[in-house]
Design an enzyme around this catalytic site. Structure first.
Site, PDB file in Angstrom:
ATOM      1  N   ALA A  41       0.834  -1.208   0.000  1.00 20.91           N
ATOM      2  CA  ALA A  41       0.000   0.000   0.000  1.00 20.91           C
ATOM      3  C   ALA A  41       0.869   1.259   0.000  1.00 20.91           C
ATOM      4  O   ALA A  41       0.610   2.211  -0.730  1.00 20.91           O
ATOM      5  CB  ALA A  41      -0.932  -0.018   1.202  1.00 20.91           C
ATOM      6  N   TYR A  72       3.925   1.442  -1.075  1.00 17.07           N
ATOM      7  CA  TYR A  72       4.588   1.485  -2.375  1.00 17.07           C
ATOM      8  C   TYR A  72       3.631   2.092  -3.401  1.00 17.07           C
ATOM      9  O   TYR A  72       3.990   2.995  -4.154  1.00 17.07           O
ATOM     10  CB  TYR A  72       5.006   0.067  -2.782  1.00 17.07           C
ATOM     11  CG  TYR A  72       5.662  -0.018  -4.125  1.00 17.07           C
ATOM     12  CD1 TYR A  72       7.039   0.173  -4.251  1.00 17.07           C
ATOM     13  CD2 TYR A  72       4.931  -0.269  -5.283  1.00 17.07           C
ATOM     14  CE1 TYR A  72       7.662   0.115  -5.488  1.00 17.07           C
ATOM     15  CE2 TYR A  72       5.538  -0.330  -6.519  1.00 17.07           C
ATOM     16  CZ  TYR A  72       6.897  -0.145  -6.615  1.00 17.07           C
ATOM     17  OH  TYR A  72       7.509  -0.194  -7.839  1.00 17.07           O
ATOM     18  N   ASP A  73       2.393   1.580  -3.411  1.00 17.36           N
ATOM     19  CA  ASP A  73       1.405   2.068  -4.371  1.00 17.36           C
ATOM     20  C   ASP A  73       1.174   3.570  -4.229  1.00 17.36           C
ATOM     21  O   ASP A  73       1.000   4.271  -5.213  1.00 17.36           O
ATOM     22  CB  ASP A  73       0.064   1.348  -4.168  1.00 17.36           C
ATOM     23  CG  ASP A  73       0.102  -0.059  -4.749  1.00 17.36           C
ATOM     24  OD1 ASP A  73       1.081  -0.378  -5.452  1.00 17.36           O
ATOM     25  OD2 ASP A  73      -0.835  -0.831  -4.476  1.00 17.36           O
ATOM     26  N   GLU A 123      28.855 -22.217 -10.434  1.00  9.25           N
ATOM     27  CA  GLU A 123      27.522 -21.598 -10.309  1.00  9.25           C
ATOM     28  C   GLU A 123      26.451 -22.629 -10.632  1.00  9.25           C
ATOM     29  O   GLU A 123      26.709 -23.553 -11.385  1.00  9.25           O
ATOM     30  CB  GLU A 123      27.346 -20.481 -11.364  1.00  9.25           C
ATOM     31  CG  GLU A 123      28.386 -19.437 -11.362  1.00  9.25           C
ATOM     32  CD  GLU A 123      28.353 -18.585 -12.642  1.00  9.25           C
ATOM     33  OE1 GLU A 123      27.362 -18.632 -13.403  1.00  9.25           O
ATOM     34  OE2 GLU A 123      29.338 -17.881 -12.868  1.00  9.25           O
ATOM     35  N   LYS A 171      23.432 -24.025 -12.759  1.00 13.90           N
ATOM     36  CA  LYS A 171      23.011 -23.819 -14.149  1.00 13.90           C
ATOM     37  C   LYS A 171      21.488 -23.668 -14.143  1.00 13.90           C
ATOM     38  O   LYS A 171      20.753 -24.616 -13.864  1.00 13.90           O
ATOM     39  CB  LYS A 171      23.434 -25.004 -15.015  1.00 13.90           C
ATOM     40  CG  LYS A 171      23.126 -24.800 -16.475  1.00 13.90           C
ATOM     41  CD  LYS A 171      23.747 -25.908 -17.310  1.00 13.90           C
ATOM     42  CE  LYS A 171      23.559 -25.655 -18.803  1.00 13.90           C
ATOM     43  NZ  LYS A 171      22.166 -25.683 -19.217  1.00 13.90           N
ATOM     44  N   ASP A 174      17.746 -23.279 -15.367  1.00 14.68           N
ATOM     45  CA  ASP A 174      17.026 -23.839 -16.511  1.00 14.68           C
ATOM     46  C   ASP A 174      15.970 -22.851 -16.997  1.00 14.68           C
ATOM     47  O   ASP A 174      14.834 -22.847 -16.537  1.00 14.68           O
ATOM     48  CB  ASP A 174      16.362 -25.158 -16.083  1.00 14.68           C
ATOM     49  CG  ASP A 174      16.022 -26.007 -17.290  1.00 14.68           C
ATOM     50  OD1 ASP A 174      16.412 -25.634 -18.409  1.00 14.68           O
ATOM     51  OD2 ASP A 174      15.359 -27.044 -17.107  1.00 14.68           O
ATOM     52  N   GLU A 177      19.857 -15.572 -17.396  1.00 14.23           N
ATOM     53  CA  GLU A 177      18.793 -16.517 -17.701  1.00 14.23           C
ATOM     54  C   GLU A 177      17.448 -15.957 -17.219  1.00 14.23           C
ATOM     55  O   GLU A 177      17.310 -15.589 -16.049  1.00 14.23           O
ATOM     56  CB  GLU A 177      19.115 -17.835 -16.974  1.00 14.23           C
ATOM     57  CG  GLU A 177      18.457 -19.050 -17.548  1.00 14.23           C
ATOM     58  CD  GLU A 177      19.205 -19.645 -18.751  1.00 14.23           C
ATOM     59  OE1 GLU A 177      20.142 -19.010 -19.297  1.00 14.23           O
ATOM     60  OE2 GLU A 177      18.822 -20.758 -19.142  1.00 14.23           O
ATOM     61  N   LYS A 200      26.000 -31.735 -15.907  1.00 16.50           N
ATOM     62  CA  LYS A 200      24.554 -32.001 -15.940  1.00 16.50           C
ATOM     63  C   LYS A 200      24.221 -33.124 -14.969  1.00 16.50           C
ATOM     64  O   LYS A 200      24.824 -34.197 -15.039  1.00 16.50           O
ATOM     65  CB  LYS A 200      24.140 -32.446 -17.351  1.00 16.50           C
ATOM     66  CG  LYS A 200      24.172 -31.334 -18.381  1.00 16.50           C
ATOM     67  CD  LYS A 200      22.883 -30.533 -18.311  1.00 16.50           C
ATOM     68  CE  LYS A 200      22.686 -29.622 -19.491  1.00 16.50           C
ATOM     69  NZ  LYS A 200      22.358 -30.273 -20.731  1.00 16.50           N
ATOM     70  N   CYS A 209     -19.731 -38.655 -15.083  1.00 18.92           N
ATOM     71  CA  CYS A 209     -18.857 -38.242 -13.982  1.00 18.92           C
ATOM     72  C   CYS A 209     -18.737 -39.382 -12.969  1.00 18.92           C
ATOM     73  O   CYS A 209     -19.749 -39.953 -12.555  1.00 18.92           O
ATOM     74  CB  CYS A 209     -19.451 -37.004 -13.320  1.00 18.92           C
ATOM     75  SG  CYS A 209     -18.642 -36.581 -11.775  1.00 18.92           S
ATOM     76  N   CYS A 262     -20.879 -38.468  -9.692  1.00 19.35           N
ATOM     77  CA  CYS A 262     -22.339 -38.274  -9.593  1.00 19.35           C
ATOM     78  C   CYS A 262     -23.095 -38.880 -10.766  1.00 19.35           C
ATOM     79  O   CYS A 262     -24.317 -38.769 -10.835  1.00 19.35           O
ATOM     80  CB  CYS A 262     -22.654 -36.783  -9.502  1.00 19.35           C
ATOM     81  SG  CYS A 262     -22.311 -35.898 -11.030  1.00 19.35           S
TER      82      CYS A 262
HETATM   83  S1  IVH Z   1      27.506 -19.179 -18.964  1.00 19.01           S
HETATM   84  C1  IVH Z   1      30.244 -19.411 -22.260  1.00 19.01           C
HETATM   85  N1  IVH Z   1      26.297 -19.604 -16.697  1.00 19.01           N
HETATM   86  O1  IVH Z   1      23.228 -22.665 -20.198  1.00 19.01           O
HETATM   87  C2  IVH Z   1      29.292 -19.195 -21.176  1.00 19.01           C
HETATM   88  N2  IVH Z   1      25.208 -20.259 -18.699  1.00 19.01           N
HETATM   89  O2  IVH Z   1      24.235 -24.673 -22.108  1.00 19.01           O
HETATM   90  C3  IVH Z   1      27.911 -19.450 -21.592  1.00 19.01           C
HETATM   91  N3  IVH Z   1      22.985 -21.199 -18.358  1.00 19.01           N
HETATM   92  O3  IVH Z   1      22.946 -20.789 -23.112  1.00 19.01           O
HETATM   93  C4  IVH Z   1      26.905 -19.258 -20.605  1.00 19.01           C
HETATM   94  N4  IVH Z   1      22.954 -21.005 -16.170  1.00 19.01           N
HETATM   95  O4  IVH Z   1      21.415 -20.177 -21.182  1.00 19.01           O
HETATM   96  C5  IVH Z   1      26.232 -19.730 -18.039  1.00 19.01           C
HETATM   97  N5  IVH Z   1      25.318 -19.883 -14.627  1.00 19.01           N
HETATM   98  C6  IVH Z   1      25.259 -20.005 -15.947  1.00 19.01           C
HETATM   99  C7  IVH Z   1      24.143 -20.550 -16.611  1.00 19.01           C
HETATM  100  C8  IVH Z   1      24.172 -20.667 -17.994  1.00 19.01           C
HETATM  101  C9  IVH Z   1      22.283 -21.397 -17.241  1.00 19.01           C
HETATM  102  C10 IVH Z   1      22.531 -21.572 -19.714  1.00 19.01           C
HETATM  103  C11 IVH Z   1      22.696 -20.502 -20.739  1.00 19.01           C
HETATM  104  C12 IVH Z   1      23.459 -21.125 -21.864  1.00 19.01           C
HETATM  105  C13 IVH Z   1      23.296 -22.566 -21.600  1.00 19.01           C
HETATM  106  C14 IVH Z   1      24.489 -23.338 -22.108  1.00 19.01           C
END
Ligand code: IVH
Length: 717
Positions: free
Chosen positions: A37, A39-40, A117, A119, A121, A180, A317, A411, A414
């Site tokens: 509120a 903020y608004d 880091e 990854k 999705d 991402e 992966k 159904c 019923c």
């Molecule tokens: S680095 C050369 N860091 O993974 C570096 N990519 O399979 C390229 N992705 O197209 C990207 N998390 O969309 C990087 N922490 C992360 C990521 C990441 C997800 C995705 C990204 C990339 C794909 C590659």
């Protein structure tokens, strides 16, 4: 420049800074420090000033996330430097090989540190900031050329429209931020629930939902989809070390995952992979692996790339979490809107540490497309890491006795006919009095996002229902302890707890009650808008469809549905009983005073206003005690007209009704002493344990624990 203008522009600038700070706290750091509120209120004040001087509104104003630019329809954009992809490693040995290749590519004895880091999705995106301002956003495309998605990306609130700079700090001329775009799991689940209820196809996973949401031609649709963004790399504008670039991104106001770190060798990277593997199911976003990157840019440059994959980075992966099992039967579950959802009954099997015995089959088309038959061996995984789903059938293992599934004509609850509308994927029970609807409606009523009655999950509701103790929501409020303690598994303490929780739910705000009623098409957000607009259930009960449809984000379908609901004598009776039980049926408002020029007046809004959307303006007027009407008559006191105002404006002029533009409206609105505080519970979106969401949106499930999510697809007991 007049001093008044100067003062107002300064105020606007300060407000923008403040709002930007709060957006950052809320969407990036997940630590909001003011209520919605409050903020608004600041946004309203900013819009008010901006309406006076539209030519002075910068593109990075928080009011300009939607509709600030002209559509570019996903035109092609050439990336400043290519967006590379990543090679994969699937086990520790392959990671060690990667490390060897890195060492071999660098002068002997080079010390190599890695950044590790999660990854994420989602979908890769490159954001270009020129002189600190976001000027373009593009998808990865083929790595060299992507699609221009700037308009849609601007609606993602965790993406700063301009970089956060320290006092006196100069922005880089060009900064290419890569990261991402993803949909938080919570938002994904919510979206799918809404889609099922609207008869639309569900998204298979958060990634598809994010892609579908980003590729909307109308940015307003994207804006509603709760997308988010993790920054993970810098192209042009990078620091000497990748870790420094990540720190820089954070300082500029981007969201970076909190789980990255620098490790001194590949063993450290492996440790991270294992750690992340253990926690990744608990996060609010999907991660399908870990990325390992050489930290020093100078080393990255020496290593270079092979084709599209850099030699200095690799993606680990995680093995797909799948399991094979037998599909023993297909049963139908009838939801609270009458949708029949086919569910696979499976031979129990372990997957990601829990035992799965049911999986959703979505609808008839899904079963046909995958050619799923009873008796088949199927491979399952978890959509969005949560909901068990059949991926495919192992055809080689199909027994001769496997049976095709036929949607019943009646159904299962019923025996009334079921029907499938041409435009819908789902079959629905045609009986408005189907007991399943009432029972599932009660489960919804008590659920967390609705009346939030603790200790009153699906199993308890079912029990109360089967014992005949409740037939509608109002019955909950007349439950007696002596009836409860007679129930199996219900001790004195549980009965007390339940009664206390039911009592406490009377304090749930009006919007929660409106949502809890289960009016078709009225989701949590729609309920909030209705509550804010009408402020009192009695007023909503007598509203006309035309009036309701005027409200922004509501539209005809919801309006008709609301009116139909309240026109039903049974529902009227239910609502009256709930009112009589003492539930909260009004917004708590304070201090509406009569000295505002709009107090008690009748206002009609028409045309498109420069900065305010109509529902907001209407609500602001209602907050100071005005009546908002959809049509102009002699009783109308003011018409607030925006661009392209049509017949209503003409009529107002004919009748001599005072016509105001947006700036005049805002000025008058703020001229009274009134200040309205609308008490709406603040919503903190992300990072809540996802499991609660499952409970709220799916069925069953008593005391939620991570390990028992799958039971959410079981029938009770
Ligand atoms: S680095 C050369 N860091 O993974 C570096 N990519 O399979 C390229 N992705 O197209 C990207 N998390 O969309 C990087 N922490 C992360 C990521 C990441 C997800 C995705 C990204 C990339 C794909 C590659």
């Amino acid at each position: 420049m007049s001093t008044e203008k100067e003062t107002l522009l300064k105020e606007a600038e300060a407000l923008r800074k403040e709002l930007k700070h709060h957006e950052h706290l809320y969407y990036v750091l997940d630590t909001p420090s003011i209520s919605d509120a409050e903020y608004d209120k600041k946004v309203v004040r900013l819009r008010e000033i901006e309406a006076l001087y539209p030519e002075e509104v910068p593109l990075d104003s928080p009011t300009k996330r939607v509709g600030g630019l002209v559509s570019s329809d996903f035109a092609e954009v050439k990336h400043l430097t290519p967006l590379l992809s990543l090679g994969n490693a699937f086990n520790q040995g392959e990671l060690e090989e990667f490390d060897k290749r890195v060492k071999n590519g660098l002068p002997a004895e080079t010390l190599v540190k890695y950044v590790v880091e999660p990854k994420i999705d989602g979908l890769a995106c490159s954001l270009i900031y020129e002189d600190g301002k976001l000027v373009s956003a593009a998808t990865r495309g083929d790595g060299t050329v992507g699609e221009n998605v700037t308009l849609n990306v601007r609606t993602i609130k965790s993406i700063p429209l301009s970089l956060n700079l320290a006092e006196g700090e100069k922005p880089p001329a060009i900064l290419d931020v890569r990261g991402e775009i993803y949909m938080p799991r919570r938002s994904f689940m919510k979206l799918n629930v809404e889609r099922v209820e609207a008869g639309e196809q569900e998204f298979a996973n958060p990634r598809n939902a994010a892609a579908g949401s980003l590729r909307q031609l109308n940015p307003e649709v994207t804006a509603k989809r709760a997308l988010s963004f993790f920054a993970y790399a810098v192209g042009t504008g990078a620091k000497a070390k990748h870790s420094e670039s990540l720190e820089m991104l954070k300082a500029y106001g981007f969201k970076t995952t909190e789980h990255w770190r620098v490790v001194k060798d590949i063993a450290g990277a492996w440790q991270f992979v294992e750690e992340h593997g253990a926690r990744r199911h608990d996060l609010d976003y999907d991660t399908d692996g870990a990325v390992i990157k050489v930290d020093e840019l100078a080393q990255q440059e020496i290593l270079g790339a092979t084709g599209k994959d850099p030699r200095w980075a690799i993606a680990f992966k995680y093995p797909p979490e799948q399991a094979e099992t037998k599909l023993e039967d297909i049963v139908l579950q009838v939801g609270r809107t009458g949708v029949l959802t086919p569910t696979a009954v499976l031979t129990p099997v372990k997957l990601s540490g829990s035992v799965i015995s049911r999986a959703t089959l979505h609808n008839e088309d899904f079963i046909k497309e995958k050619d799923i038959r009873i008796g088949d061996t199927v491979v399952i995984n978890k959509a969005g890491e949560i909901i068990p789903e059949v991926l495919f059938v192992v055809k080689d293992k199909r027994p001769a006795t496997a049976q095709e599934f036929v949607m019943p004509k009646e159904c299962p609850e019923c025996n009334w006919p079921v029907e499938r509308k041409a435009e819908e994927a789902a079959y629905r029970c045609t009986n408005h009095h189907c007991p399943a609807l009432a029972r599932e409606g009660l489960i919804h009523f008590a659920s967390r996002d609705a009346m939030n009655i603790e200790n009153c999950g699906p199993a308890v509701v079912n029990q109360l229902w089967e014992e005949g103790l409740i037939t509608d929501a109002a019955d909950l409020y007349s439950l007696k302890k002596e009836d409860l303690v007679k129930l199996p598994r219900m001790g004195e303490k549980s009965a007390d707890n339940l009664l206390q929780a039911i009592e406490a739910s009377k304090k749930q705000p009006l919007d929660k009650l409106l949502f809890a009623l289960g009016i078709r098409h009225v989701g949590a957000k729609g309920a909030r808008t209705l509550a804010q607009t009408y402020g009192d259930i009695h007023k909503l009960m007598v509203a006309t469809p035309e009036e309701i449809a005027q409200i922004k984000d509501i539209g005809n379908v919801i309006a008709e549905s609301v009116v139909t609901y309240f026109a039903n004598p049974q529902k009227q009776e239910l609502v009256e009983k709930l009112i009589a039980s003492g539930l909260t049926v009004e917004l708590e408002q304070q201090n509406i005073s009569g000295d505002n020029p709009f107090f008690g007046k009748t206002l009609v809004f028409t045309g498109t206003m420069p900065t305010l959307d109509r529902s907001k303006a209407q609500k602001m007027a209602q907050d100071v005690g005005a009546n908002v009407s959809g049509s102009v008559s002699k009783k109308t006191d003011f018409v607030i007209a925006g661009a392209e105002a049509g017949s209503k404006l003409t009529k107002a002029e004919d009748l001599g009704v005072t016509v105001l533009d947006e700036a005049e409206f805002l000025k008058m609105l703020n001229s009274g002493e009134q200040k309205v505080e609308v008490q709406i519970k603040q919503e903190t979106e992300p990072q809540k344990p996802i499991i609660e969401e499952v409970v709220a949106t799916n069925k069953e499930q008593e005391n939620p624990k991570k390990e028992s999510v799958e039971i959410s697809l079981w029938d009770n007991e």
